[in-house]
Design a protein around this motif. Structure first.
Motif, mmCIF file in Angstrom:
data_model
loop_
_atom_site.group_PDB
_atom_site.id
_atom_site.type_symbol
_atom_site.label_atom_id
_atom_site.label_comp_id
_atom_site.label_asym_id
_atom_site.label_seq_id
_atom_site.Cartn_x
_atom_site.Cartn_y
_atom_site.Cartn_z
ATOM 1 N N ALA A 38 -49.444 14.757 7.444
ATOM 2 C CA ALA A 38 -48.118 14.178 7.728
ATOM 3 C C ALA A 38 -47.176 14.444 6.566
ATOM 4 O O ALA A 38 -46.022 14.784 6.755
ATOM 5 C CB ALA A 38 -48.256 12.689 7.970
ATOM 6 N N ASN A 39 -47.717 14.337 5.374
ATOM 7 C CA ASN A 39 -46.911 14.528 4.173
ATOM 8 C C ASN A 39 -46.330 15.936 4.123
ATOM 9 O O ASN A 39 -45.180 16.141 3.780
ATOM 10 C CB ASN A 39 -47.791 14.254 2.951
ATOM 11 C CG ASN A 39 -46.959 14.195 1.684
ATOM 12 O OD1 ASN A 39 -45.765 13.917 1.760
ATOM 13 N ND2 ASN A 39 -47.587 14.490 0.570
ATOM 14 N N ARG A 40 -47.171 16.917 4.522
ATOM 15 C CA ARG A 40 -46.720 18.303 4.473
ATOM 16 C C ARG A 40 -45.553 18.546 5.419
ATOM 17 O O ARG A 40 -44.552 19.171 5.070
ATOM 18 C CB ARG A 40 -47.878 19.234 4.830
ATOM 19 C CG ARG A 40 -48.506 19.866 3.609
ATOM 20 C CD ARG A 40 -49.843 20.398 3.951
ATOM 21 N NE ARG A 40 -49.738 21.656 4.681
ATOM 22 C CZ ARG A 40 -50.762 22.224 5.334
ATOM 23 N NH1 ARG A 40 -51.940 21.622 5.348
ATOM 24 N NH2 ARG A 40 -50.606 23.362 5.944
ATOM 25 N N ARG A 41 -45.731 18.041 6.622
ATOM 26 C CA ARG A 41 -44.669 18.260 7.602
ATOM 27 C C ARG A 41 -43.375 17.596 7.151
ATOM 28 O O ARG A 41 -42.277 18.140 7.304
ATOM 29 C CB ARG A 41 -45.095 17.723 8.963
ATOM 30 C CG ARG A 41 -44.212 18.270 10.061
ATOM 31 C CD ARG A 41 -44.885 18.210 11.399
ATOM 32 N NE ARG A 41 -46.166 18.904 11.396
ATOM 33 C CZ ARG A 41 -47.219 18.478 12.123
ATOM 34 N NH1 ARG A 41 -47.134 17.367 12.830
ATOM 35 N NH2 ARG A 41 -48.337 19.158 12.126
ATOM 36 N N GLU A 42 -43.534 16.425 6.551
ATOM 37 C CA GLU A 42 -42.373 15.692 6.026
ATOM 38 C C GLU A 42 -41.621 16.549 5.007
ATOM 39 O O GLU A 42 -40.408 16.655 5.032
ATOM 40 C CB GLU A 42 -42.892 14.421 5.338
ATOM 41 C CG GLU A 42 -41.870 13.343 5.265
ATOM 42 C CD GLU A 42 -41.912 12.477 6.520
ATOM 43 O OE1 GLU A 42 -41.806 11.288 6.371
ATOM 44 O OE2 GLU A 42 -42.051 13.016 7.632
ATOM 45 N N LEU B 116 -37.913 22.063 -6.091
ATOM 46 C CA LEU B 116 -38.856 20.962 -6.302
ATOM 47 C C LEU B 116 -39.683 20.704 -5.054
ATOM 48 O O LEU B 116 -40.905 20.533 -5.108
ATOM 49 C CB LEU B 116 -38.042 19.710 -6.654
ATOM 50 C CG LEU B 116 -38.750 18.732 -7.558
ATOM 51 C CD1 LEU B 116 -38.709 19.255 -8.984
ATOM 52 C CD2 LEU B 116 -38.060 17.376 -7.465
ATOM 53 N N LEU B 117 -39.003 20.701 -3.908
ATOM 54 C CA LEU B 117 -39.695 20.410 -2.654
ATOM 55 C C LEU B 117 -40.674 21.522 -2.317
ATOM 56 O O LEU B 117 -41.778 21.259 -1.833
ATOM 57 C CB LEU B 117 -38.686 20.246 -1.518
ATOM 58 C CG LEU B 117 -37.893 18.949 -1.547
ATOM 59 C CD1 LEU B 117 -36.795 18.968 -0.511
ATOM 60 C CD2 LEU B 117 -38.818 17.759 -1.297
ATOM 61 N N THR B 118 -40.306 22.762 -2.594
ATOM 62 C CA THR B 118 -41.199 23.890 -2.332
ATOM 63 C C THR B 118 -42.467 23.743 -3.161
ATOM 64 O O THR B 118 -43.581 23.932 -2.672
ATOM 65 C CB THR B 118 -40.498 25.206 -2.694
ATOM 66 O OG1 THR B 118 -39.228 25.209 -2.084
ATOM 67 C CG2 THR B 118 -41.279 26.407 -2.220
ATOM 68 N N ASN C 63 -46.183 23.343 -1.653
ATOM 69 C CA ASN C 63 -47.268 24.270 -1.964
ATOM 70 C C ASN C 63 -48.481 23.540 -2.504
ATOM 71 O O ASN C 63 -49.618 23.845 -2.143
ATOM 72 C CB ASN C 63 -46.789 25.308 -2.973
ATOM 73 C CG ASN C 63 -45.907 26.339 -2.328
ATOM 74 O OD1 ASN C 63 -45.899 26.476 -1.104
ATOM 75 N ND2 ASN C 63 -45.145 27.048 -3.133
ATOM 76 N N ARG C 64 -48.193 22.564 -3.358
ATOM 77 C CA ARG C 64 -49.304 21.804 -3.927
ATOM 78 C C ARG C 64 -50.050 21.056 -2.831
ATOM 79 O O ARG C 64 -51.278 21.058 -2.780
ATOM 80 C CB ARG C 64 -48.760 20.841 -4.983
ATOM 81 C CG ARG C 64 -49.829 20.416 -5.965
ATOM 82 C CD ARG C 64 -49.211 19.793 -7.192
ATOM 83 N NE ARG C 64 -48.485 20.763 -8.003
ATOM 84 C CZ ARG C 64 -47.467 20.426 -8.795
ATOM 85 N NH1 ARG C 64 -47.050 19.174 -8.840
ATOM 86 N NH2 ARG C 64 -46.883 21.337 -9.521
ATOM 87 N N ALA D 8 -54.796 20.503 0.673
ATOM 88 C CA ALA D 8 -55.368 20.404 2.005
ATOM 89 C C ALA D 8 -56.422 21.487 2.216
ATOM 90 O O ALA D 8 -57.507 21.226 2.737
ATOM 91 C CB ALA D 8 -54.263 20.516 3.045
ATOM 92 N N ILE D 9 -56.103 22.695 1.758
ATOM 93 C CA ILE D 9 -57.054 23.812 1.913
ATOM 94 C C ILE D 9 -58.327 23.533 1.140
ATOM 95 O O ILE D 9 -59.449 23.694 1.651
ATOM 96 C CB ILE D 9 -56.407 25.139 1.446
ATOM 97 C CG1 ILE D 9 -55.270 25.519 2.390
ATOM 98 C CG2 ILE D 9 -57.444 26.252 1.394
ATOM 99 C CD1 ILE D 9 -54.425 26.654 1.890
ATOM 100 N N THR D 10 -58.184 23.080 -0.087
ATOM 101 C CA THR D 10 -59.334 22.762 -0.923
ATOM 102 C C THR D 10 -60.211 21.709 -0.244
ATOM 103 O O THR D 10 -61.443 21.822 -0.191
ATOM 104 C CB THR D 10 -58.874 22.242 -2.296
ATOM 105 O OG1 THR D 10 -57.831 23.068 -2.771
ATOM 106 C CG2 THR D 10 -60.015 22.229 -3.286
#
Lengths: 130, 306
Positions: free
Chosen positions: B2-6, B278-280, B284-285, B290-292
């Motif tokens: 959810a955070n990513r989409r936000e 900053l948002l990018t 990315n982080r 999530a991948i990790t």
């Protein structure tokens, strides 16, 4: 011939309408037209509603001028006016309708009559140029 | 998740805002050029008019112009020039601060203040403060027209002649250069400066006044034909010069407004750029985390089976 010319500048608050070398200028003063040639003594006069006629310059030789001031000094004539229109800038149909409106307007007080007369004079002078 | 989409959503909206502010900056730049040209176009008229006034007043025998003498009675009029639109940084704030300070000063000196406001922003602000506005005008556009300005000037001059107002000050953003503008107060009525030149010549100091003024116009020694008489000419010249000075205030204010908007929008665009960066980074982080996590899950699952 070059020594017979002098500079004529027409300024309005918003722009410089004309800046040219002319051989003669006829300015519409408040009490009649004044002709000006090179070497005229300094003059400061009020303008009425009328047409500024210029000779010897390639650009528009006639301009509609609605009150203002004219200054002649050192072979330079400067016309300050709040309205100056070139013949091409006059909208004939609008002037015709304005003239109609002014003619049909009822004017009872002295002020209204003066305003009506001035409005009519403005329209007629504009039409002379069209 | 959810955070990513936000984060993606926010970045998108900041990007849109940046597009808008950048466009506004470009528009302001183009308009500023226009406004600047208009402001400089008024200069020849204004200086010629000033010369004429000087010449006429020097030759006038008596000067009892209503616009020159000081009114004893009447209120202090204040004309505040603000913009119709916002998004121009501290432009309106700075003008209104100066206007309010002056207002308080005049009130402290027991003077009635006649408040005239041009521009929606100033009207809204002063109405919010509960001030009574005597004249308001929000029809002046970004390129002031002389006809509009002269109507305002005529109204105020009429009030001055009737001694309803004792002084008239204009509060506007003075345009010094493209880099410097500052809020300024200008005394429009009574007209000053002319008095001195004629005052000298009236007092018999005419030689002195003549030599002083000679370099300015170069025609103090020559006689000028006046038509009509200088005094009568001044009847028309003085109102014209007041109208012109007010018009110059308007054009300067318009140029300053565009500069202020340009600067404000430049800052907004830059700030939006920083925010996007900053948002990018954050996005990315979050993605990497999530991948990790997913990988760890898979490795954990494999380890459990074998």
């Amino acid at each position: 011939m070059a020594d017979k010319t002098f500079t004529c500048t027409v300024l309005t608050p918003e722009r410089t309408v004309l800046d040219a070398e002319v051989t003669s200028a006829t300015i519409p003063a408040h009490d009649g037209e004044i002709g000006i040639l090179r070497g005229r003594a300094p003059l400061l006069c009020r303008l009425g509603i009328g047409i500024l006629k210029l000779e010897g310059c390639p650009d528009p030789t006639r301009l509609y001028v609605d009150s203002g001031f004219a200054e002649v000094a050192n072979n330079k004539i400067t016309i300050l006016t709040e309205h100056a229109l070139k013949p091409g800038e006059i909208d004939a149909t609008k002037v015709h309708s304005d003239l109609q409106e002014a003619q049909n307007r009822t004017a009872s007080t002295q002020e209204e009559q003066d305003k009506r007369r001035n409005d009519m004079a403005r329209c007629k002078k504009k039409l002379e140029l069209v | 998740m959810a955070n990513r989409r936000e984060l993606v959503k926010r970045r998108k909206s900041v990007r849109n805002i940046r597009k808008i502010t950048r466009t506004m900056q470009l528009i302001a730049t183009a308009r500023f050029q226009h406004a600047m040209n208009q402001a400089t176009a008024t200069k020849p008229y204004a200086s010629t008019l000033a010369n004429m006034v000087a010449a006429a007043s020097r030759s006038a025998t008596q000067l009892d112009q209503p616009l020159l003498k000081t009114n004893e009675s009447g209120s202090a009029a204040l004309l505040v020039l603000t913009s119709n639109r916002g998004f121009c940084g501290g432009y309106n704030g700075n003008i209104l601060r100066l206007a309010m300070e002056t207002l308080q000063e005049k009130r402290a000196a027991d003077m009635d203040v006649n408040l005239n406001v041009v521009g929606k922003k100033g009207i809204a602000y002063l109405r919010f403060l509960g001030e009574t506005i005597d004249m308001k005008d929000d029809s002046v556009e970004e390129q002031p027209r002389f006809a509009q300005v002269s109507a305002i000037a005529d109204d105020l001059m009429a009030a001055y002649r009737e001694e309803k107002i004792a002084t008239l000050d204009v509060c506007y953003m003075q345009f010094i250069s493209a880099g410097i503008q500052k809020p300024a107060m200008m005394r429009l009525l009574p007209i000053s400066g002319i008095k001195q030149a004629t005052g000298d010549s009236d007092d018999g100091d005419s030689d002195n006044a003549g030599t002083e003024n000679a370099p300015q116009s170069g025609e103090a020694n020559t006689t000028i034909d006046f038509s009509p008489e200088p005094a009568e000419l001044l009847d028309e010249l003085l109102p014209a010069s007041v109208r012109m000075r007010l018009f110059q205030c308007f054009t300067e204010a318009a140029a300053s407004e565009q500069v202020a908007r340009m600067v404000a929008m430049k800052a907004a665009t830059d700030a939006a750029g920083d925010m996007i960066r900053l948002l990018t980074q954050k996005y990315n982080r979050a993605r990497q985390t999530a991948i990790t996590m997913e990988l760890l899950d898979i490795i954990g699952g494999v380890a459990a089976i074998s």
